[in-house]
Design an enzyme around this catalytic site. Structure first.
Site, PDB file in Angstrom:
ATOM      1  N   THR A  63      -6.674   6.281  12.964  1.00 20.47           N
ATOM      2  CA  THR A  63      -7.065   7.256  11.938  1.00 20.47           C
ATOM      3  C   THR A  63      -7.922   8.401  12.475  1.00 20.47           C
ATOM      4  OG1 THR A  63      -8.572   7.495  10.048  1.00 20.47           O
ATOM      5  CG2 THR A  63      -8.892   5.567  11.391  1.00 20.47           C
ATOM      6  N   GLY A  99       0.825  -1.214   0.000  1.00 23.84           N
ATOM      7  CA  GLY A  99       0.000   0.000   0.000  1.00 23.84           C
ATOM      8  C   GLY A  99       0.859   1.264   0.000  1.00 23.84           C
ATOM      9  N   LYS A 142     -12.027   0.532  12.901  1.00 23.00           N
ATOM     10  CA  LYS A 142     -10.771   1.137  13.368  1.00 23.00           C
ATOM     11  C   LYS A 142     -10.840   1.492  14.855  1.00 23.00           C
ATOM     12  CE  LYS A 142      -7.711   1.463   9.938  1.00 23.00           C
ATOM     13  NZ  LYS A 142      -6.326   0.974  10.015  1.00 23.00           N
ATOM     14  N   GLU A 178     -10.483   9.285  11.106  1.00 20.22           N
ATOM     15  CA  GLU A 178     -11.884   8.879  10.905  1.00 20.22           C
ATOM     16  C   GLU A 178     -12.539   8.475  12.228  1.00 20.22           C
ATOM     17  OE1 GLU A 178     -14.398   8.219   8.306  1.00 20.22           O
ATOM     18  OE2 GLU A 178     -13.269   9.912   7.558  1.00 20.22           O
ATOM     19  N   ALA A 203      -1.864  -2.904   7.176  1.00 16.09           N
ATOM     20  CA  ALA A 203      -2.835  -3.550   6.284  1.00 16.09           C
ATOM     21  C   ALA A 203      -4.251  -3.324   6.791  1.00 16.09           C
ATOM     22  CB  ALA A 203      -2.541  -5.043   6.183  1.00 16.09           C
ATOM     23  N   ALA A 204      -5.141  -3.020   5.867  1.00 18.59           N
ATOM     24  CA  ALA A 204      -6.557  -2.819   6.211  1.00 18.59           C
ATOM     25  C   ALA A 204      -7.356  -2.691   4.925  1.00 18.59           C
ATOM     26  CB  ALA A 204      -6.729  -1.526   7.019  1.00 18.59           C
ATOM     27  N   TYR A 206     -16.006   1.452   8.363  1.00 17.36           N
ATOM     28  CA  TYR A 206     -14.532   1.521   8.439  1.00 17.36           C
ATOM     29  C   TYR A 206     -14.095   2.111   9.771  1.00 17.36           C
ATOM     30  CZ  TYR A 206      -9.874   3.576   7.721  1.00 17.36           C
ATOM     31  OH  TYR A 206      -8.554   3.960   7.863  1.00 17.36           O
ATOM     32  N   SER A 208      -8.987  -0.095   3.545  1.00 12.13           N
ATOM     33  CA  SER A 208      -8.762   1.281   4.008  1.00 12.13           C
ATOM     34  C   SER A 208      -9.663   2.314   3.346  1.00 12.13           C
ATOM     35  CB  SER A 208      -7.298   1.659   3.752  1.00 12.13           C
ATOM     36  OG  SER A 208      -7.093   1.856   2.364  1.00 12.13           O
TER      37      SER A 208
HETATM   38  P1  NAP Z   1      -3.682   1.356   1.243  1.00 14.47           P
HETATM   39  O1  NAP Z   1      -2.803   2.028   0.236  1.00 14.47           O
HETATM   40  O2  NAP Z   1      -5.088   1.067   0.907  1.00 14.47           O
HETATM   41  O3  NAP Z   1      -2.945  -0.010   1.659  1.00 14.47           O
HETATM   42  C1  NAP Z   1      -3.620  -0.999   2.408  1.00 14.47           C
HETATM   43  C2  NAP Z   1      -2.758  -2.246   2.494  1.00 14.47           C
HETATM   44  O4  NAP Z   1      -3.498  -3.263   3.185  1.00 14.47           O
HETATM   45  C3  NAP Z   1      -2.397  -2.840   1.116  1.00 14.47           C
HETATM   46  O5  NAP Z   1      -1.074  -3.347   1.159  1.00 14.47           O
HETATM   47  C4  NAP Z   1      -3.389  -3.980   0.995  1.00 14.47           C
HETATM   48  O6  NAP Z   1      -2.966  -5.028   0.156  1.00 14.47           O
HETATM   49  C5  NAP Z   1      -3.434  -4.475   2.436  1.00 14.47           C
HETATM   50  N1  NAP Z   1      -4.590  -5.315   2.716  1.00 14.47           N
HETATM   51  C6  NAP Z   1      -5.899  -5.032   2.475  1.00 14.47           C
HETATM   52  N2  NAP Z   1      -6.684  -6.063   2.843  1.00 14.47           N
HETATM   53  C7  NAP Z   1      -5.843  -7.017   3.335  1.00 14.47           C
HETATM   54  C8  NAP Z   1      -6.047  -8.307   3.867  1.00 14.47           C
HETATM   55  N3  NAP Z   1      -7.258  -8.860   3.967  1.00 14.47           N
HETATM   56  N4  NAP Z   1      -4.961  -9.012   4.271  1.00 14.47           N
HETATM   57  C9  NAP Z   1      -3.704  -8.487   4.156  1.00 14.47           C
HETATM   58  N5  NAP Z   1      -3.455  -7.278   3.650  1.00 14.47           N
HETATM   59  C10 NAP Z   1      -4.519  -6.552   3.243  1.00 14.47           C
HETATM   60  O7  NAP Z   1      -3.695   2.200   2.599  1.00 14.47           O
HETATM   61  P2  NAP Z   1      -2.676   3.329   3.121  1.00 14.47           P
HETATM   62  O8  NAP Z   1      -3.163   4.648   2.680  1.00 14.47           O
HETATM   63  O9  NAP Z   1      -1.298   2.910   2.853  1.00 14.47           O
HETATM   64  O10 NAP Z   1      -2.962   3.265   4.700  1.00 14.47           O
HETATM   65  C11 NAP Z   1      -2.235   2.391   5.545  1.00 14.47           C
HETATM   66  C12 NAP Z   1      -3.005   2.198   6.838  1.00 14.47           C
HETATM   67  O11 NAP Z   1      -3.193   3.440   7.495  1.00 14.47           O
HETATM   68  C13 NAP Z   1      -4.404   1.617   6.667  1.00 14.47           C
HETATM   69  O12 NAP Z   1      -4.657   0.795   7.785  1.00 14.47           O
HETATM   70  C14 NAP Z   1      -5.311   2.830   6.701  1.00 14.47           C
HETATM   71  O13 NAP Z   1      -6.597   2.478   7.128  1.00 14.47           O
HETATM   72  C15 NAP Z   1      -4.581   3.690   7.701  1.00 14.47           C
HETATM   73  N6  NAP Z   1      -4.730   5.139   7.558  1.00 14.47           N
HETATM   74  C16 NAP Z   1      -4.479   5.746   6.362  1.00 14.47           C
HETATM   75  C17 NAP Z   1      -4.568   7.123   6.265  1.00 14.47           C
HETATM   76  C18 NAP Z   1      -4.293   7.827   4.964  1.00 14.47           C
HETATM   77  O14 NAP Z   1      -4.690   8.990   4.843  1.00 14.47           O
HETATM   78  N7  NAP Z   1      -3.610   7.202   4.017  1.00 14.47           N
HETATM   79  C19 NAP Z   1      -4.917   7.879   7.394  1.00 14.47           C
HETATM   80  C20 NAP Z   1      -5.126   7.233   8.604  1.00 14.47           C
HETATM   81  C21 NAP Z   1      -5.014   5.861   8.686  1.00 14.47           C
HETATM   82  P3  NAP Z   1      -3.271  -5.006  -1.441  1.00 14.47           P
HETATM   83  O15 NAP Z   1      -2.216  -4.124  -2.036  1.00 14.47           O
HETATM   84  O16 NAP Z   1      -3.155  -6.429  -1.809  1.00 14.47           O
HETATM   85  O17 NAP Z   1      -4.643  -4.438  -1.617  1.00 14.47           O
HETATM   86  N1  GDD Z   2     -13.121   8.912  -2.665  1.00  9.83           N
HETATM   87  C1  GDD Z   2     -13.870   9.963  -3.048  1.00  9.83           C
HETATM   88  N2  GDD Z   2     -14.295  10.059  -4.341  1.00  9.83           N
HETATM   89  N3  GDD Z   2     -14.171  10.891  -2.113  1.00  9.83           N
HETATM   90  C2  GDD Z   2     -14.879  11.973  -2.521  1.00  9.83           C
HETATM   91  C3  GDD Z   2     -15.323  12.131  -3.837  1.00  9.83           C
HETATM   92  C4  GDD Z   2     -15.030  11.123  -4.792  1.00  9.83           C
HETATM   93  O1  GDD Z   2     -15.400  11.194  -5.961  1.00  9.83           O
HETATM   94  N4  GDD Z   2     -15.991  13.311  -3.915  1.00  9.83           N
HETATM   95  C5  GDD Z   2     -15.956  13.863  -2.699  1.00  9.83           C
HETATM   96  N5  GDD Z   2     -15.292  13.044  -1.834  1.00  9.83           N
HETATM   97  C6  GDD Z   2     -15.113  13.285  -0.395  1.00  9.83           C
HETATM   98  C7  GDD Z   2     -15.490  12.097   0.479  1.00  9.83           C
HETATM   99  O2  GDD Z   2     -16.925  12.020   0.609  1.00  9.83           O
HETATM  100  C8  GDD Z   2     -14.771  12.474   1.765  1.00  9.83           C
HETATM  101  O3  GDD Z   2     -15.545  13.393   2.499  1.00  9.83           O
HETATM  102  C9  GDD Z   2     -13.497  13.179   1.271  1.00  9.83           C
HETATM  103  O4  GDD Z   2     -13.739  13.481  -0.120  1.00  9.83           O
HETATM  104  C10 GDD Z   2     -12.238  12.339   1.388  1.00  9.83           C
HETATM  105  O5  GDD Z   2     -12.492  11.072   0.846  1.00  9.83           O
HETATM  106  P1  GDD Z   2     -11.306  10.001   0.607  1.00  9.83           P
HETATM  107  O6  GDD Z   2     -10.228  10.599  -0.195  1.00  9.83           O
HETATM  108  O7  GDD Z   2     -11.951   8.752   0.085  1.00  9.83           O
HETATM  109  O8  GDD Z   2     -10.679   9.785   2.055  1.00  9.83           O
HETATM  110  P2  GDD Z   2     -11.372   9.579   3.485  1.00  9.83           P
HETATM  111  O9  GDD Z   2     -11.148  10.838   4.255  1.00  9.83           O
HETATM  112  O10 GDD Z   2     -12.737   9.067   3.380  1.00  9.83           O
HETATM  113  O11 GDD Z   2     -10.464   8.391   4.099  1.00  9.83           O
HETATM  114  C11 GDD Z   2      -9.037   8.456   4.032  1.00  9.83           C
HETATM  115  O12 GDD Z   2      -8.522   9.138   5.149  1.00  9.83           O
HETATM  116  C12 GDD Z   2      -8.785   8.508   6.410  1.00  9.83           C
HETATM  117  C13 GDD Z   2      -8.142   9.414   7.480  1.00  9.83           C
HETATM  118  O13 GDD Z   2      -9.036  10.444   7.799  1.00  9.83           O
HETATM  119  C14 GDD Z   2      -8.536   7.013   3.968  1.00  9.83           C
HETATM  120  O14 GDD Z   2      -7.165   7.022   3.703  1.00  9.83           O
HETATM  121  C15 GDD Z   2      -8.765   6.284   5.280  1.00  9.83           C
HETATM  122  O15 GDD Z   2      -8.102   5.000   5.232  1.00  9.83           O
HETATM  123  C16 GDD Z   2      -8.156   7.125   6.415  1.00  9.83           C
HETATM  124  O16 GDD Z   2      -8.384   6.488   7.646  1.00  9.83           O
END
Ligand code: NAP
Ligand code: GDD
Length: 351
Positions: free
Chosen positions: A126, A12, A154, A128, A82-83, A150, A85
């Site tokens: 997160t 990821g 979490k 969230e 992993a999640a 989600y 996500s």
């Molecule tokens: P991501 O790009 O969606 O990566 C998720 C990872 O989890 C991928 O490697 C995916 O594998 C793996 N995974 C999903 N389902 C699985 C399963 N059943 N068993 C094993 N592995 C699995 O997410 P990210 O943005 O890097 O985020 C990393 C973590 O931080 C997540 O837990 C997310 O919820 C959390 N988080 C993210 C943010 C953000 O803004 N990015 C903020 C707060 C928290 P595949 O590649 O095979 O799909």
């Molecule tokens: N994905 C998406 N697609 N979101 C949209 C769109 C669209 O076309 N249009 C508007 N949005 C709005 C969503 O409704 C949400 O309010 C905001 O954009 C952000 O959406 P995402 O980018 O999908 O991220 P997220 O905030 O829901 O979740 C991400 O951040 C979390 C931390 O606050 C993910 O990375 C989660 O895994 C992470 O925990």
């Protein structure tokens, strides 16, 4: 002495950046990946670290495979990233999300408890968790009000992490990370969906961009900086929980406008709101106060909102230009279907 880390979810966005960060720190890095019908290592290849990581097949729904991953890697530190996500998908797959994003945490914590309670543990918590109803900057003590399957999953993972810390004396930390983005972000998340579409529209490959809730505000930071905070948490004397954020919130509309500005286009001519992208419930405001992380970890964000938008749009533009001129490289966008092909039953119940 060389340290060993196990990263769940190394394929990821965060997993790839964290692997690079730890390799640069001379760690031996192991990572879990899922067996898929098509390999999914493009991020590790993009960062040129594919040859430097050890891959272990494992799935979070399979406790035995998580135990095996811990036994094989014998880590000093586990970063549990992993999640399932994607918040949107959690409304379509609430049970699967509970299994993976919620119970998956317990499976790995149990492996630690039974095999080696000395292993340090990072849980990817997160912003969230805070959910709806907030209008000011959030701290480690603000109230959690999850608004999606989600975030409910979490929240369970958050509490399990605290519980294993208190009950079993395991060095377990929650990083409460606010949204963090990059050119390695998944294409379904709004920032990368926008940067990729802006690049395609400016090159004449696509004509329109369909989005959902434009008013939602997020605290968006730059992912490579955020992975350092995960490592810092596990280097402290005591385990604790930390907010990682920029302390600024911007709307989806602002992100869109800035992204189109970069290529000299007016966003209003290309963007349409499509109710398919509205969630049954959405979180309209998230902004994080990272004072504790600054004071205790010495961590602070460096890249601001404008710079982040620029990094993402420029990189996607550059990739499409290279691709159109016949260059081939590991990348996700050419294989991603138009979202028109995806049918879901999202219904707008409430904003
Ligand atoms: P991501 O790009 O969606 O990566 C998720 C990872 O989890 C991928 O490697 C995916 O594998 C793996 N995974 C999903 N389902 C699985 C399963 N059943 N068993 C094993 N592995 C699995 O997410 P990210 O943005 O890097 O985020 C990393 C973590 O931080 C997540 O837990 C997310 O919820 C959390 N988080 C993210 C943010 C953000 O803004 N990015 C903020 C707060 C928290 P595949 O590649 O095979 O799909
Ligand atoms: N994905 C998406 N697609 N979101 C949209 C769109 C669209 O076309 N249009 C508007 N949005 C709005 C969503 O409704 C949400 O309010 C905001 O954009 C952000 O959406 P995402 O980018 O999908 O991220 P997220 O905030 O829901 O979740 C991400 O951040 C979390 C931390 O606050 C993910 O990375 C989660 O895994 C992470 O925990």
């Amino acid at each position: 002495m060389t340290k060993t880390a196990l990263i769940t979810g190394i394929t990821g966005q965060d997993g790839a950046y964290l692997a690079k960060f730890l390799i640069d720190k001379k760690y031996e890095v192991f990572g879990t990946y899922r067996r898929l019908s098509t390999p999914n290592f493009w991020r590790l290849q993009y960062l040129d670290i594919f040859e430097n990581v050890n891959l272990i097949p494992a799935d979070l729904v399979d406790a035995g495979s998580m135990v095996e991953a811990v036994e094989i890697s014998k880590p000093d530190e586990i970063y549990h990233l992993a999640a399932q996500s994607f918040v949107g998908a959690s409304f379509e797959q609430p049970i699967g999300t509970g299994e993976v994003t919620g119970l998956g945490v317990t499976r790995i914590l149990e492996a630690i408890r039974q095999l080696n309670p000395e292993i340090k543990f990072y849980q990817a918590s997160t912003s969230e968790l805070y959910g709806r109803g907030h209008s000011s900057s959030l701290t480690e003590n603000s109230q959690f009000q999850p608004a999606s399957p989600y975030s409910a999953a979490k929240l369970y993972g958050y509490w399990l992490t605290k519980l294993y810390r208190k009950g079993y004396n395991i060095f377990a930390c929650n990083g409460i990370l606010f949204n963090h983005e990059s050119p390695l972000r998944g294409l379904e998340f709004v920032t990368r969906k926008i940067s990729n579409a802006v690049a395609k529209i400016s090159l004449g490959i696509e004509k329109e961009l369909y989005l959902g809730n434009l008013e939602a505000k997020r605290d968006w930071g730059y992912a490579p900086e955020y992975v350092e905070s995960m490592w810092l948490m596990l280097q402290q004397k005591e385990p604790d929980d930390y907010v990682i954020a920029t302390n600024e919130a911007h709307s989806v509309k602002e992100f869109t406008e800035k992204a189109f500005d970069i290529v000299g286009l007016d966003w209003q001519e290309y963007v349409k709101v499509d109710k398919r992208f509205l969630r049954p419930l959405d979180v309209n405001f998230l902004q994080g106060d990272y004072s504790k992380a600054k004071k205790k970890l010495g961590w602070a964000p460096k890249t601001n909102f404008d710079e982040l938008v620029k990094i993402m749009v420029k990189e996607d533009l550059n990739r499409w230009v290279r691709w159109q001129s016949g260059e081939r490289f590991p990348w996700d966008a050419p294989n991603y279907p138009s979202e028109d092909k995806i049918i879901s039953r999202y219904q707008r119940i409430d904003r």
